[in-house]
Scaffold this motif. Structure first.
Motif, PDB file in Angstrom:
ATOM      1  N   GLY A 414       0.818  -1.209   0.000  1.00  0.00           N
ATOM      2  CA  GLY A 414       0.000   0.000   0.000  1.00  0.00           C
ATOM      3  C   GLY A 414       0.848   1.253   0.000  1.00  0.00           C
ATOM      4  N   ASP A 415       0.424   2.245   0.791  1.00  0.00           N
ATOM      5  CA  ASP A 415       1.117   3.530   0.810  1.00  0.00           C
ATOM      6  C   ASP A 415       2.529   3.436   1.378  1.00  0.00           C
ATOM      7  OD1 ASP A 415      -0.892   5.064  -0.390  1.00  0.00           O
ATOM      8  OD2 ASP A 415      -1.972   5.269   1.509  1.00  0.00           O
ATOM      9  N   ASP A 416       2.842   2.372   2.101  1.00  0.00           N
ATOM     10  CA  ASP A 416       4.200   2.221   2.626  1.00  0.00           C
ATOM     11  C   ASP A 416       5.224   2.033   1.513  1.00  0.00           C
ATOM     12  OD1 ASP A 416       3.294   2.460   5.192  1.00  0.00           O
ATOM     13  OD2 ASP A 416       3.176   0.292   5.556  1.00  0.00           O
ATOM     14  N   PHE A 417       4.766   1.628   0.345  1.00  0.00           N
ATOM     15  CA  PHE A 417       5.663   1.427  -0.795  1.00  0.00           C
ATOM     16  C   PHE A 417       6.046   2.756  -1.432  1.00  0.00           C
ATOM     17  CE2 PHE A 417       6.161   0.860  -5.415  1.00  0.00           C
ATOM     18  CZ  PHE A 417       7.135  -0.118  -5.476  1.00  0.00           C
ATOM     19  N   PHE A 418       5.137   3.741  -1.367  1.00  0.00           N
ATOM     20  CA  PHE A 418       5.300   4.997  -2.095  1.00  0.00           C
ATOM     21  C   PHE A 418       5.783   6.128  -1.181  1.00  0.00           C
ATOM     22  CE2 PHE A 418       1.874   2.621  -4.158  1.00  0.00           C
ATOM     23  CZ  PHE A 418       2.292   2.612  -5.485  1.00  0.00           C
ATOM     24  N   THR A 419       6.300   7.186  -1.812  1.00  0.00           N
ATOM     25  CA  THR A 419       6.560   8.450  -1.130  1.00  0.00           C
ATOM     26  C   THR A 419       5.786   9.540  -1.865  1.00  0.00           C
ATOM     27  OG1 THR A 419       8.469   9.162  -2.464  1.00  0.00           O
ATOM     28  CG2 THR A 419       8.898   7.631  -0.631  1.00  0.00           C
ATOM     29  N   ARG A 420       5.794  10.740  -1.315  1.00  0.00           N
ATOM     30  CA  ARG A 420       5.087  11.868  -1.932  1.00  0.00           C
ATOM     31  C   ARG A 420       5.632  12.161  -3.334  1.00  0.00           C
ATOM     32  NH1 ARG A 420       6.061  17.280  -2.369  1.00  0.00           N
ATOM     33  NH2 ARG A 420       4.225  18.632  -2.591  1.00  0.00           N
ATOM     34  N   MET A 421       6.887  11.841  -3.576  1.00  0.00           N
ATOM     35  CA  MET A 421       7.506  12.124  -4.864  1.00  0.00           C
ATOM     36  C   MET A 421       6.814  11.372  -6.005  1.00  0.00           C
ATOM     37  SD  MET A 421       9.855  13.765  -6.546  1.00  0.00           S
ATOM     38  CE  MET A 421      11.029  14.342  -5.317  1.00  0.00           C
ATOM     39  N   PHE A 422       6.124  10.288  -5.693  1.00  0.00           N
ATOM     40  CA  PHE A 422       5.493   9.502  -6.749  1.00  0.00           C
ATOM     41  C   PHE A 422       4.467  10.332  -7.517  1.00  0.00           C
ATOM     42  CE2 PHE A 422       2.534   6.218  -8.401  1.00  0.00           C
ATOM     43  CZ  PHE A 422       3.451   5.475  -9.139  1.00  0.00           C
ATOM     44  N   GLU A 423       3.660  11.118  -6.815  1.00  0.00           N
ATOM     45  CA  GLU A 423       2.693  11.977  -7.492  1.00  0.00           C
ATOM     46  C   GLU A 423       3.384  13.090  -8.270  1.00  0.00           C
ATOM     47  OE1 GLU A 423       0.427   9.349  -5.496  1.00  0.00           O
ATOM     48  OE2 GLU A 423       1.945  10.565  -4.493  1.00  0.00           O
ATOM     49  N   LEU A 424       4.498  13.584  -7.764  1.00  0.00           N
ATOM     50  CA  LEU A 424       5.223  14.627  -8.497  1.00  0.00           C
ATOM     51  C   LEU A 424       5.814  14.076  -9.789  1.00  0.00           C
ATOM     52  CD1 LEU A 424       7.071  16.497  -5.588  1.00  0.00           C
ATOM     53  CD2 LEU A 424       4.773  16.880  -6.521  1.00  0.00           C
ATOM     54  N   GLU A 425       6.200  12.792  -9.770  1.00  0.00           N
ATOM     55  CA  GLU A 425       6.762  12.171 -10.972  1.00  0.00           C
ATOM     56  C   GLU A 425       5.663  11.818 -11.975  1.00  0.00           C
ATOM     57  OE1 GLU A 425       9.941  11.596 -11.686  1.00  0.00           O
ATOM     58  OE2 GLU A 425      10.965  11.963  -9.803  1.00  0.00           O
ATOM     59  N   THR A 426       4.595  11.175 -11.512  1.00  0.00           N
ATOM     60  CA  THR A 426       3.519  10.785 -12.436  1.00  0.00           C
ATOM     61  C   THR A 426       2.648  11.975 -12.813  1.00  0.00           C
ATOM     62  OG1 THR A 426       2.014  10.212 -10.614  1.00  0.00           O
ATOM     63  CG2 THR A 426       3.431   8.446 -11.500  1.00  0.00           C
ATOM     64  N   GLY A 427       2.550  12.954 -11.912  1.00  0.00           N
ATOM     65  CA  GLY A 427       1.703  14.117 -12.168  1.00  0.00           C
ATOM     66  C   GLY A 427       0.235  13.884 -11.903  1.00  0.00           C
ATOM     67  N   GLN A 428      -0.113  12.700 -11.372  1.00  0.00           N
ATOM     68  CA  GLN A 428      -1.504  12.351 -11.128  1.00  0.00           C
ATOM     69  C   GLN A 428      -1.627  11.566  -9.821  1.00  0.00           C
ATOM     70  OE1 GLN A 428      -4.295  13.030 -12.919  1.00  0.00           O
ATOM     71  NE2 GLN A 428      -3.266  14.084 -14.618  1.00  0.00           N
ATOM     72  N   SER A 429      -2.799  11.645  -9.184  1.00  0.00           N
ATOM     73  CA  SER A 429      -3.033  10.891  -7.953  1.00  0.00           C
ATOM     74  C   SER A 429      -3.594   9.497  -8.234  1.00  0.00           C
ATOM     75  CB  SER A 429      -4.008  11.659  -7.042  1.00  0.00           C
ATOM     76  OG  SER A 429      -5.242  11.883  -7.703  1.00  0.00           O
ATOM     77  N   TRP A 430      -4.247   9.320  -9.387  1.00  0.00           N
ATOM     78  CA  TRP A 430      -4.922   8.052  -9.645  1.00  0.00           C
ATOM     79  C   TRP A 430      -3.948   6.905  -9.900  1.00  0.00           C
ATOM     80  CZ3 TRP A 430      -4.106   5.349 -14.097  1.00  0.00           C
ATOM     81  CH2 TRP A 430      -3.644   6.037 -15.220  1.00  0.00           C
ATOM     82  N   CYS A 431      -2.717   7.207 -10.299  1.00  0.00           N
ATOM     83  CA  CYS A 431      -1.764   6.142 -10.608  1.00  0.00           C
ATOM     84  C   CYS A 431      -1.464   5.301  -9.367  1.00  0.00           C
ATOM     85  CB  CYS A 431      -0.478   6.730 -11.173  1.00  0.00           C
ATOM     86  SG  CYS A 431      -0.678   7.538 -12.780  1.00  0.00           S
ATOM     87  N   ARG A 432      -1.210   5.958  -8.258  1.00  0.00           N
ATOM     88  CA  ARG A 432      -0.963   5.238  -7.009  1.00  0.00           C
ATOM     89  C   ARG A 432      -2.175   4.396  -6.625  1.00  0.00           C
ATOM     90  NH1 ARG A 432       1.221   7.213  -1.216  1.00  0.00           N
ATOM     91  NH2 ARG A 432       2.290   8.765  -2.490  1.00  0.00           N
ATOM     92  N   GLU A 433      -3.348   4.997  -6.695  1.00  0.00           N
ATOM     93  CA  GLU A 433      -4.555   4.301  -6.272  1.00  0.00           C
ATOM     94  C   GLU A 433      -4.842   3.101  -7.170  1.00  0.00           C
ATOM     95  OE1 GLU A 433      -5.947   4.982  -3.412  1.00  0.00           O
ATOM     96  OE2 GLU A 433      -4.384   6.525  -3.231  1.00  0.00           O
ATOM     97  N   PHE A 434      -4.608   3.237  -8.466  1.00  0.00           N
ATOM     98  CA  PHE A 434      -4.843   2.126  -9.387  1.00  0.00           C
ATOM     99  C   PHE A 434      -3.944   0.945  -9.036  1.00  0.00           C
ATOM    100  CE2 PHE A 434      -4.061  -0.399 -13.135  1.00  0.00           C
ATOM    101  CZ  PHE A 434      -5.303  -0.512 -13.739  1.00  0.00           C
ATOM    102  N   ILE A 435      -2.667   1.227  -8.772  1.00  0.00           N
ATOM    103  CA  ILE A 435      -1.734   0.149  -8.434  1.00  0.00           C
ATOM    104  C   ILE A 435      -2.135  -0.516  -7.121  1.00  0.00           C
ATOM    105  CG2 ILE A 435       0.664  -0.356  -7.793  1.00  0.00           C
ATOM    106  CD1 ILE A 435       1.488   1.890  -9.755  1.00  0.00           C
ATOM    107  N   LYS A 436      -2.497   0.268  -6.124  1.00  0.00           N
ATOM    108  CA  LYS A 436      -2.898  -0.296  -4.834  1.00  0.00           C
ATOM    109  C   LYS A 436      -4.131  -1.189  -4.970  1.00  0.00           C
ATOM    110  CE  LYS A 436      -3.330   2.746  -1.606  1.00  0.00           C
ATOM    111  NZ  LYS A 436      -3.648   4.048  -0.978  1.00  0.00           N
TER     112      LYS A 436
END
Length: 475
Positions: A414-436
């Motif tokens: 879940g969110d323990d895999f990611f950091t805040r930088m992930f949204e800055l790199e992808t530019g979107q919030s849905w990418c993290r949620e889709f993977i989770k």
């Protein structure tokens, strides 16, 4: 905006030493099909175009604009060009299956700074982006303003030095910009360009771009930037791989009112802010060209394989996973101490014959260009992408299967895999949620999930291509 076409003759002088790298493929089977035509030949032996000339080579186009002026040069180690009468050896333009780094003969290139000085141009100051004027600083490392050790010209660092706009912009009449970009939204050089264009507009200083080829100009793909994630690694409303040169981005930003670079809460175009822009075009370049960079654009992009993988592997910067900083193959491997040894899906995007080993171990070390890499001195279990044929890397376009694979391999935390930088790199919030939501078990297929994600941003890509069309300078 003034756009200059390059003539067929060039004047060159001075000398500059440069290391050049050649990355090549390692298999002879045909490339996979994709919804867009692959820019690479299907067999394993293909060539880079040695006839392409950057804008810096067209001296007679821009020297008249600099004569009698106090010039500020914003550049780094990438601001180079072939000397008059020199050619790149044909063997260095071939992808021959060795995937090795080669040294270019030292007498082939000259730096734009040395050339300007030899032509009597009054270069009064230098400006440097991330990594510094000679390109040796780590990613994100503060670079102090100083003096260039080779010429004695003062350097005003734009990355880590606090100066007022008045201090930064005083003492020169025209700004000359020459930086090699790699065609990806989270590569910081274009942000530096846009900010300096805005400052030049405010101080009525002409801005001249010596354009350079986009090494992945054939690729336009990836999620668009949501303005709420605007940052230094995502500065414009463009996709991850935008398919434009720096000159084209400058033209688009100038015409669309993007030079004010406001805070994300108030990101609205300011059509009143435009700079006096001149773009000196590349010669013999199209967006389908295979262009081999003549020098590392930054310390952790050491060869063309790393450049081609960059738009699909840089997202690891927003996770707890190492992407190979602190090794000889950054952006070409990934792993962590927590990854399971039997769960790798990394081969699925290219088929099981892609020569990606089922287990790979590496240990990030403190080295030049990566003094304190993530997971320093920790043995990582992961995936080696250096065996994927180079002519297949971008068949899948922007490919998030590596991130999904690592997420599964680490136990879908879940969110323990990611950091805040992930949204800055992808530019979107849905990418993290889709993977989770979709990569929660070992039975998931990383390649198939990545293709579903890719389908979700295609409507935005189509709209972007239409939006950028008036600003393209090359076929």
């Amino acid at each position: 905006m003034k756009i200059h076409l390059n003539p067929t003759t060039f004047l060159f002088s001075a000398t500059f030493s440069v290391i050049i790298f050649l990355s090549s493929c390692s298999a002879s089977r045909p490339a996979a099909t994709s919804s867009e035509r692959s820019p690479f030949r299907a067999d394993h032996l293909w060539s880079y175009d040695g006839n392409i000339q950057p804008g810096a080579a067209s001296l007679d186009e821009y020297l008249p604009l600099l004569e009698g002026k106090r010039v500020c040069l914003l550049s780094n180690q990438t601001g180079i060009m072939l000397k008059k009468g020199k050619e790149i050896p044909s063997e260095l333009l071939l992808s021959d299956g060795m995937d090795a780094m080669e040294n270019m003969p030292l007498n082939l290139y000259t730096h734009v700074l040395d050339t300007l000085l030899s032509q009597g141009i009054n270069v009064v100051c230098l400006m440097s982006p991330e990594h510094g004027f000679r390109g040796t600083a780590d990613a994100g490392e503060h670079v102090s303003s100083s003096v260039d050790i080779r010429t004695g010209i003062p350097i005003r660092s734009l990355y880590g030095t606090k100066m007022t706009d008045q201090e930064m912009m005083e003492g020169f009449d025209v700004m000359l910009f020459d930086l090699q970009d790699v065609g990806v939204r989270f590569y910081t050089y274009y942000v530096t360009m846009i900010k300096m264009m805005g400052k030049c507009a405010k101080f009525n200083i002409p801005f001249i771009v010596l354009d350079r080829p986009n090494p992945i100009g054939f690729l336009t793909d990836g999620p668009m930037l949501d303005r709420k994630f605007k940052s230094g690694v995502g500065g414009l409303p463009i996709p991850v791989a935008h398919g434009m040169t720096m000159g084209e981005l400058a033209y688009m930003a100038n015409e669309k009112g993007w030079l004010n670079f406001p805070s994300k809460e108030t990101w609205e175009p300011d059509l009143s802010l435009k700079c006096d822009l001149t773009v000196i075009k590349c010669r013999n370049y199209t967006h389908e060209s295979h262009y081999r960079l003549p020098v590392k654009p930054s310390p952790n992009l050491p060869n063309m394989r790393s450049v081609y993988l960059y738009p699909s592997t840089c997202y690891f910067e927003g996770t707890r996973i190492s992407l190979g900083r602190g090794t000889s193959v950054p952006f070409q491997i990934y792993g962590s101490p927590d990854m399971a040894t039997t769960s790798f899906q990394g081969r699925s995007a290219y088929g099981t014959d892609a020569r990606v080993p089922a287990e790979y171990k590496f240990t990030p070390r403190s080295i030049a260009g990566a003094k304190n890499p993530p997971l320093l001195d920790k043995e990582c279990i992961g995936v080696n992408l250096t065996e994927i044929p180079i002519n297949r890397i971008n068949d899948g376009r922007v490919n998030l299967s590596y991130i999904i694979d690592a997420y599964i391999g680490c136990g879908s935390k879940g969110d323990d895999f990611f950091t805040r930088m992930f949204e800055l790199e992808t530019g979107q919030s849905w990418c993290r949620e889709f993977i989770k939501e979709n990569a929660s078990n070992q039975g998931c297929n990383a390649g198939k999930l990545a293709k579903k994600m890719q389908e979700m941003w295609q409507k935005d890509i189509k709209a972007f291509k239409k939006d950028r069309a008036p600003y393209l300078l090359y076929k």
